[in-house]
Write a protein that holds these residues in place. Structure first.
Motif, short mmCIF file in Angstrom:
data_model
loop_
_atom_site.label_atom_id
_atom_site.label_comp_id
_atom_site.label_asym_id
_atom_site.label_seq_id
_atom_site.Cartn_x
_atom_site.Cartn_y
_atom_site.Cartn_z
N THR A 78 0.83 -1.21 0.00
CA THR A 78 0.00 0.00 0.00
C THR A 78 0.87 1.26 0.00
OG1 THR A 78 -0.24 -0.08 2.41
CG2 THR A 78 -1.99 -1.12 1.08
N GLU A 82 1.33 2.69 -6.36
CA GLU A 82 0.48 3.87 -6.52
C GLU A 82 -1.00 3.54 -6.45
OE1 GLU A 82 1.78 5.59 -10.23
OE2 GLU A 82 3.45 6.62 -9.24
N GLN A 83 -1.36 2.32 -6.78
CA GLN A 83 -2.76 1.87 -6.72
C GLN A 83 -2.79 0.42 -6.27
OE1 GLN A 83 -4.20 2.71 -10.61
NE2 GLN A 83 -2.83 1.33 -11.63
#
Length: 93
Positions: A78, A82-83
């Motif tokens: 996390t 970035e995602q």
């Protein structure tokens, strides 16, 4: 039929090497598991890293999950990515 586990990472530039190292550790552990067929990391040249693991069956993939997660389950994806990791699992046809 073989079974594949695919994970797409979008690492932040400053964490790219950490993600590659984690994916490499995953691959090393996968290679030691029963039913293992192939694993690799694909750099798609857009910044994403795609981890692929292929197993003889879904049962082998599921049995390998515990030792694989023991190796990388606590890695801070996390923070590194970035995602969220995009995952795909299914029978190879």
């Amino acid at each position: 039929m073989t079974y594949a586990v695919v994970s797409v990472h979008s690492p932040r530039p400053e964490h790219r090497e950490a993600v590659v190292e984690s994916m490499s550790r995953y691959s090393q552990v996968a290679r030691q598991q029963p039913g293992f067929v192939w694993t690799g990391i694909v750099d798609d040249a857009s910044g994403r890293l795609v981890g692929i693991a292929v197993w003889e069956s879904i049962d082998h993939a599921q049995a390998a999950s515990e030792p694989l997660m023991a190796e990388v389950g606590d890695d801070p994806f996390t923070t590194w990515d970035e995602q969220p990791i995009d995952s795909l699992r299914g029978t190879v046809i």
